[in-house]
Scaffold this motif. Sequence first.
Motif, PDB file in Angstrom:
ATOM      1  N   GLU A   1      -9.582  -8.430  -1.019  1.00 37.09           N
ATOM      2  CA  GLU A   1      -9.689  -9.594  -0.467  1.00 37.09           C
ATOM      3  C   GLU A   1      -8.631  -9.776   0.638  1.00 37.09           C
ATOM      4  O   GLU A   1      -9.030 -10.151   1.759  1.00 37.09           O
ATOM      5  N   GLU A   2      -7.521  -9.443   0.578  1.00 38.78           N
ATOM      6  CA  GLU A   2      -6.284  -9.606   1.757  1.00 38.78           C
ATOM      7  C   GLU A   2      -6.755  -8.729   2.882  1.00 38.78           C
ATOM      8  O   GLU A   2      -6.564  -8.935   4.185  1.00 38.78           O
ATOM      9  N   PHE A   3      -7.406  -7.271   2.659  1.00 45.34           N
ATOM     10  CA  PHE A   3      -7.488  -6.490   3.639  1.00 45.34           C
ATOM     11  C   PHE A   3      -8.918  -6.829   4.471  1.00 45.34           C
ATOM     12  O   PHE A   3      -8.899  -6.942   5.670  1.00 45.34           O
ATOM     13  N   GLU A   4      -9.698  -7.684   3.697  1.00 48.55           N
ATOM     14  CA  GLU A   4     -10.841  -8.161   4.216  1.00 48.55           C
ATOM     15  C   GLU A   4     -10.460  -9.395   5.631  1.00 48.55           C
ATOM     16  O   GLU A   4     -11.231  -9.177   6.800  1.00 48.55           O
TER      17      GLU A   4
ATOM     18  N   ASN B   1     -11.836  -8.677   9.430  1.00 52.27           N
ATOM     19  CA  ASN B   1     -12.458  -9.927  10.199  1.00 52.27           C
ATOM     20  C   ASN B   1     -11.822 -10.132  11.426  1.00 52.27           C
ATOM     21  O   ASN B   1     -12.575 -10.357  12.377  1.00 52.27           O
ATOM     22  N   LEU B   2     -10.610 -10.252  11.411  1.00 53.22           N
ATOM     23  CA  LEU B   2      -9.549 -10.573  12.652  1.00 53.22           C
ATOM     24  C   LEU B   2     -10.013  -9.425  13.863  1.00 53.22           C
ATOM     25  O   LEU B   2     -10.108  -9.742  14.921  1.00 53.22           O
ATOM     26  N   LEU B   3      -9.691  -8.202  13.311  1.00 51.88           N
ATOM     27  CA  LEU B   3     -10.226  -6.990  14.017  1.00 51.88           C
ATOM     28  C   LEU B   3     -11.479  -6.877  14.553  1.00 51.88           C
ATOM     29  O   LEU B   3     -11.779  -5.734  15.464  1.00 51.88           O
ATOM     30  N   SER B   4     -12.519  -7.519  13.923  1.00 49.84           N
ATOM     31  CA  SER B   4     -14.117  -7.348  13.961  1.00 49.84           C
ATOM     32  C   SER B   4     -14.426  -5.762  13.899  1.00 49.84           C
ATOM     33  O   SER B   4     -15.177  -5.412  14.494  1.00 49.84           O
TER      34      SER B   4
ATOM     35  N   GLN C   1      11.052   1.001   1.102  1.00 48.08           N
ATOM     36  CA  GLN C   1      12.376   0.572   1.257  1.00 48.08           C
ATOM     37  C   GLN C   1      12.318  -0.923   1.560  1.00 48.08           C
ATOM     38  O   GLN C   1      13.456  -1.681   2.042  1.00 48.08           O
ATOM     39  N   GLY C   2      10.992  -1.557   1.610  1.00 47.59           N
ATOM     40  CA  GLY C   2      10.989  -2.962   2.079  1.00 47.59           C
ATOM     41  C   GLY C   2      11.132  -3.078   3.475  1.00 47.59           C
ATOM     42  O   GLY C   2      11.209  -4.196   4.024  1.00 47.59           O
ATOM     43  N   LYS C   3      10.781  -1.987   4.320  1.00 46.97           N
ATOM     44  CA  LYS C   3      10.966  -2.183   5.720  1.00 46.97           C
ATOM     45  C   LYS C   3       9.423  -1.840   6.378  1.00 46.97           C
ATOM     46  O   LYS C   3       9.010  -0.898   6.605  1.00 46.97           O
ATOM     47  N   THR C   4       8.767  -3.181   6.487  1.00 48.42           N
ATOM     48  CA  THR C   4       7.440  -2.977   7.114  1.00 48.42           C
ATOM     49  C   THR C   4       7.146  -4.154   8.039  1.00 48.42           C
ATOM     50  O   THR C   4       7.859  -5.199   7.790  1.00 48.42           O
ATOM     51  N   VAL C   5       6.119  -4.015   8.990  1.00 44.85           N
ATOM     52  CA  VAL C   5       5.984  -5.393   9.614  1.00 44.85           C
ATOM     53  C   VAL C   5       4.431  -5.611   9.270  1.00 44.85           C
ATOM     54  O   VAL C   5       3.711  -4.592   9.493  1.00 44.85           O
ATOM     55  N   LEU C   6       3.872  -6.918   8.790  1.00 45.15           N
ATOM     56  CA  LEU C   6       2.823  -6.891   8.300  1.00 45.15           C
ATOM     57  C   LEU C   6       1.855  -7.232   9.515  1.00 45.15           C
ATOM     58  O   LEU C   6       2.163  -8.031  10.516  1.00 45.15           O
ATOM     59  N   LEU C   7       0.574  -6.537   9.505  1.00 42.54           N
ATOM     60  CA  LEU C   7      -0.257  -6.666  10.644  1.00 42.54           C
ATOM     61  C   LEU C   7      -0.792  -7.855  10.926  1.00 42.54           C
ATOM     62  O   LEU C   7      -1.087  -8.554  11.847  1.00 42.54           O
ATOM     63  N   GLU C   8      -0.932  -8.586   9.581  1.00 40.59           N
ATOM     64  CA  GLU C   8      -1.839  -9.872   9.917  1.00 40.59           C
ATOM     65  C   GLU C   8      -0.573 -10.789  10.449  1.00 40.59           C
ATOM     66  O   GLU C   8      -1.054 -11.914  11.415  1.00 40.59           O
ATOM     67  N   GLN C   9       0.579 -10.874  10.250  1.00 42.25           N
ATOM     68  CA  GLN C   9       1.589 -11.565  11.037  1.00 42.25           C
ATOM     69  C   GLN C   9       1.597 -11.338  12.364  1.00 42.25           C
ATOM     70  O   GLN C   9       1.576 -12.473  13.260  1.00 42.25           O
ATOM     71  N   VAL C  10       1.485 -10.158  12.837  1.00 48.55           N
ATOM     72  CA  VAL C  10       1.718 -10.027  14.259  1.00 48.55           C
ATOM     73  C   VAL C  10       0.347 -10.429  15.110  1.00 48.55           C
ATOM     74  O   VAL C  10       0.297 -11.119  15.910  1.00 48.55           O
TER      75      VAL C  10
END
Length: 560
Positions: A237-240, A244-247, A375-384
């Motif tokens: 559900e989250e991936f969708e 959708n944003l990326l079309s 490691q908990g070091k990641t940047v979330l694509l949705e936020q970007v």
Amino acid sequence: MEKQILALQIAHILGEEYPRDWVQQQIETPKQSSHGDLAFPCFPLAKTLKKSPHLIAEEVSSQLKHPIFKDVQTVGGYINIFLDQGFVAEHTLNQFYQDPEAFGAHEFGKGKTIVLDMSAPNIAKPFSMGHLRSTVIGNALSNLAQKCGYETVKINYIGDYGTQFGKLLAAYLKWGQEESLKQNPIQELTRVYVKFHHASKEDPSFIDEGREWFKKLEDNDEEAIALWKWFKAVSLEEFEKIYNLLSITFDLTRGEAYYNDKMDTTIDMLQEKGLLEKSDGAQVVRLDEEELPPCLIQKSNGTTIYATRDITAAIDRKQTYNFDEALYVVGHEQTLHFQQIKHVLKKADFAWADQLKHISFGMMLQDGKKMSTRQGKTVLLEQVLQEAISQAANNIKEKNPQLKNAEEVAEQVGVGAVIFHDLKHDRRNDVEFSLEDMLTFEGHTAPYLQYTYARTVSLLEKGNFDPNNPVTDVQTASAWPLIKTIRLFPEVIEKAYQEYDPSKLAKHLLDVARHFNKFYALTKVVGSAEEQALLSLIYAVNYQLKDGLSILGIQAPENM
């Protein structure tokens, strides 16, 4: 066309020892217009012909004759060709207007099928910037393949199986909070996964516990299966939302777990062919002749690994789609894995194993280091993406507050900026994550291309241009660099696909925009004596920018 004509003539002059394909590879495009439009260096011929490059250039150039060649000069061992600008301009626009949609298209892929394994995020983990690369590169390659005549099948091969899920199950049962999982599933699952990783460094027994839970998952333990299905459902559900944003859409979304009940057939097949050997209780296929380490097929405790699943999946995809190529758009750190998969299939006498191709790419780095969920070091694509859209909206509010569909345009511009920031780089190179660079709306960016496209739309509207009645006789000298650039589109599409490198198309579009903006700054269009001819050229630019951006997976707003 001009390269082929020049190569054919030079090859004919030089004789059979120098085939046309070789000659064409030597032809260059001079950086300075004073050196012509095409150049052929004679230095590689000097040793064989036992003459100076300058003399060879003189002898060959004297025999070059064609209406497209306006002038032929020799300078220091180079043959420099100046093309007839009017002839080339008219030929280019006539070719374009004959069928705009087909301009740049090829048919060498006709009747062939390409399967692309792309995106492939892991369930229960955030969709990070690291996953962006496989997703947008794979999508662009699929679009390029279609432009070259191929049928494509885009497969999102979800990571929903493996030992990490044993760790996740153990972690959730220790520290998970059901309410938090319902409210923010990915955040909660990431929290317990990271906690498990740190705890296992202090106490190795955690690792054993994770292995036990994975074994339960493989053995269809009721509790393990129920939790795993829940984690998978909330993750998809989250991936969708991201897709959708990326079309971006897929022809098939399938998890690794789909092959659980099919791997025994693969193992039996490898056993029957005499390829399996025991190694410390595990089953492996040796690849000594390829100078590769053994490919692990089954662990000593009876569990399988993703190599077993990938071999099974490859066989299944060949049977289902009868592909001509299967492209695995996966980071370069998996190079050894895909070498092993291909060679195991070759040893098992699958003649099509060479059709498997690993389309590797560099890492998305943060401060020069690889991003890591553990490691908990990641940047979330949705936020970007949301931040990019927000900044685009602010720019629109500042520069064009009256824009009617501002919200829609902001999304097209923001998302386009993120996609293009990735695709403008050679896929094999690492990309440093920089929100500042990604969201710059000037220079080598998607917003620059989108703004240029919107500018062409405005010009065509002002001139009331009718694409059904073009004038293809362009005489304005300032248009020549632009004509030469848009003429390269078919060649760029072919190279971008054959080298599996969307950055070639991205850089070409930047060249088109740069030459257009320079031309427009120097040239009066609407109201000039050549108005309709220049608008005919601008429409070709307009169409190529939109077509090229679409292939890269980026939308082109009509107004900005």
